[in-house]
Design a protein around this motif. Structure first.
Motif, PDB file in Angstrom:
ATOM      1  N   LEU A  68       0.842  -1.194   0.000  1.00 27.42           N
ATOM      2  CA  LEU A  68       0.000   0.000   0.000  1.00 27.42           C
ATOM      3  C   LEU A  68       0.878   1.245   0.000  1.00 27.42           C
ATOM      4  O   LEU A  68       1.826   1.352   0.796  1.00 27.42           O
ATOM      5  N   PHE A  69       0.544   2.160  -0.873  1.00 27.08           N
ATOM      6  CA  PHE A  69       1.279   3.418  -0.990  1.00 27.08           C
ATOM      7  C   PHE A  69       0.282   4.573  -0.959  1.00 27.08           C
ATOM      8  O   PHE A  69      -0.072   5.131  -2.005  1.00 27.08           O
ATOM      9  N   ILE A  79       3.826  11.432  -5.344  1.00 25.46           N
ATOM     10  CA  ILE A  79       3.620  10.432  -6.400  1.00 25.46           C
ATOM     11  C   ILE A  79       4.962   9.980  -6.979  1.00 25.46           C
ATOM     12  O   ILE A  79       5.174   8.783  -7.236  1.00 25.46           O
ATOM     13  N   ALA A  80       5.887  10.901  -7.177  1.00 21.37           N
ATOM     14  CA  ALA A  80       7.219  10.524  -7.658  1.00 21.37           C
ATOM     15  C   ALA A  80       7.917   9.613  -6.657  1.00 21.37           C
ATOM     16  O   ALA A  80       8.581   8.633  -7.035  1.00 21.37           O
ATOM     17  N   ALA A  81       7.754   9.917  -5.369  1.00 25.93           N
ATOM     18  CA  ALA A  81       8.369   9.084  -4.330  1.00 25.93           C
ATOM     19  C   ALA A  81       7.744   7.697  -4.300  1.00 25.93           C
ATOM     20  O   ALA A  81       8.446   6.692  -4.095  1.00 25.93           O
ATOM     21  N   THR A 126      -4.160  17.070 -14.058  1.00 26.95           N
ATOM     22  CA  THR A 126      -2.819  17.264 -13.513  1.00 26.95           C
ATOM     23  C   THR A 126      -2.388  16.052 -12.694  1.00 26.95           C
ATOM     24  O   THR A 126      -1.230  15.622 -12.778  1.00 26.95           O
ATOM     25  N   GLY A 127      -3.314  15.487 -11.911  1.00 24.21           N
ATOM     26  CA  GLY A 127      -2.973  14.281 -11.163  1.00 24.21           C
ATOM     27  C   GLY A 127      -2.586  13.137 -12.071  1.00 24.21           C
ATOM     28  O   GLY A 127      -1.625  12.406 -11.802  1.00 24.21           O
ATOM     29  N   ALA A 128      -3.325  12.971 -13.159  1.00 21.72           N
ATOM     30  CA  ALA A 128      -2.988  11.920 -14.129  1.00 21.72           C
ATOM     31  C   ALA A 128      -1.612  12.161 -14.736  1.00 21.72           C
ATOM     32  O   ALA A 128      -0.826  11.217 -14.934  1.00 21.72           O
ATOM     33  N   LEU A 129      -1.306  13.416 -15.038  1.00 19.65           N
ATOM     34  CA  LEU A 129       0.026  13.757 -15.552  1.00 19.65           C
ATOM     35  C   LEU A 129       1.113  13.388 -14.546  1.00 19.65           C
ATOM     36  O   LEU A 129       2.173  12.857 -14.929  1.00 19.65           O
ATOM     37  N   ASN A 130       0.874  13.678 -13.279  1.00 18.73           N
ATOM     38  CA  ASN A 130       1.860  13.358 -12.246  1.00 18.73           C
ATOM     39  C   ASN A 130       2.159  11.869 -12.204  1.00 18.73           C
ATOM     40  O   ASN A 130       3.319  11.447 -12.079  1.00 18.73           O
TER      41      ASN A 130
END
Length: 255
Positions: A68-69, A79-81, A126-130
């Motif tokens: 789980l993240f 999200i990158a992490a 933007t969330g999808a892009l991230n």
């Protein structure tokens, strides 16, 4: 030491890993079941850790093959992490189910509500892009990967009932998927936009004027999840750009 050994053994034995966002309910939860059932290890992301735990408890996989993240897709650094942590755990990201999304009650131009409309764009676009950007680097290194985006019928055709910001965000997501096929195919990355009509999810039941009795007559989350799994398992030389599906049109009097 035991934790380090477990992480090493998991990354050495896992052959396929699916990262699913919006995994706490609806289509995302169904995707978690579908991919876990097909032998994938699953990395589950959503804002609610508690809801993710409930989904994970239902999956037919060993605890070492589920991770789980928790995180919000609008938080780019988080999200990158998460993507980096998934690779550290599983060694790779084979499939991204880019599924997190939302809609709001005020959907018409004569109901313009900047605060809620901005939330839709921030999450759905933007969330999808991230999420895409976070998954690209590991997929490029692997020279393989499938990205499956939960767009919408409203991301392919205008749907007044879906609302202005939602339709705009999903049209953009469908085009983002197409751009990945155009630019990242050389890296072995394929992308598909799933464009379903009405799906019996919590999001649909909150639509103004929706008749809850109709939920059994529309597309089910498991239908979309099964389609996503089918796309992921296809010949890696095939890019399915988009799939549009809709509920069967039935007489309104039929039950």
């Amino acid at each position: 030491m035991r934790s380090d050994r477990m992480k090493k053994s998991v990354s050495e034995t896992i052959t396929k890993c699916a990262w699913i966002t919006g995994a706490s309910s609806g289509i995302g939860a169904a995707m978690a079941h579908a991919f876990a059932g097909a032998g994938y290890c699953v990395a589950l992301t959503a804002r609610s850790d508690e809801a993710l735990r409930a989904v994970a408890a239902e999956l037919d996989r060993s605890p070492e093959e589920i991770r789980l993240f928790p995180g919000d897709v609008t938080d780019r650094a988080r999200i990158a992490a998460i993507a980096a942590d998934i690779v550290a755990w599983a060694g790779r990201i084979d499939v991204l189910c880019n599924n997190a999304g939302l809609n709001v009650p005020l959907r018409r131009w004569d109901q313009l509500d900047w605060e809620s409309w901005d939330r839709v764009i921030a999450t759905n676009l933007t969330g999808a892009l991230n999420v895409i950007a976070a998954a690209l680097d590991p997929m490029r290194r692997q020279k393989s990967g499938v990205m499956i985006h939960t767009s919408s019928w409203a991301g392919r055709f205008h749907a007044d009932v879906a609302g202005v910001p939602y339709g705009a965000s999903k049209h953009a997501l469908t085009d983002l998927s197409a751009s990945l096929n155009a630019q990242e195919g050389a890296n072995g990355i394929r992308s598909t936009a799933l464009c379903p009509g009405e799906v019996a999810t919590p999001l649909l039941t909150k639509r103004p004027g929706f008749d809850a009795a109709r939920a059994a007559q529309v597309i089910q989350p498991e239908d979309v999840a099964g389609l996503a799994l089918h796309v992921a398992e296809m010949n890696p030389n095939v890019a399915v750009h988009e799939i549009t599906l809709a509920p069967v049109v039935r007489p309104t009097s039929e039950t």
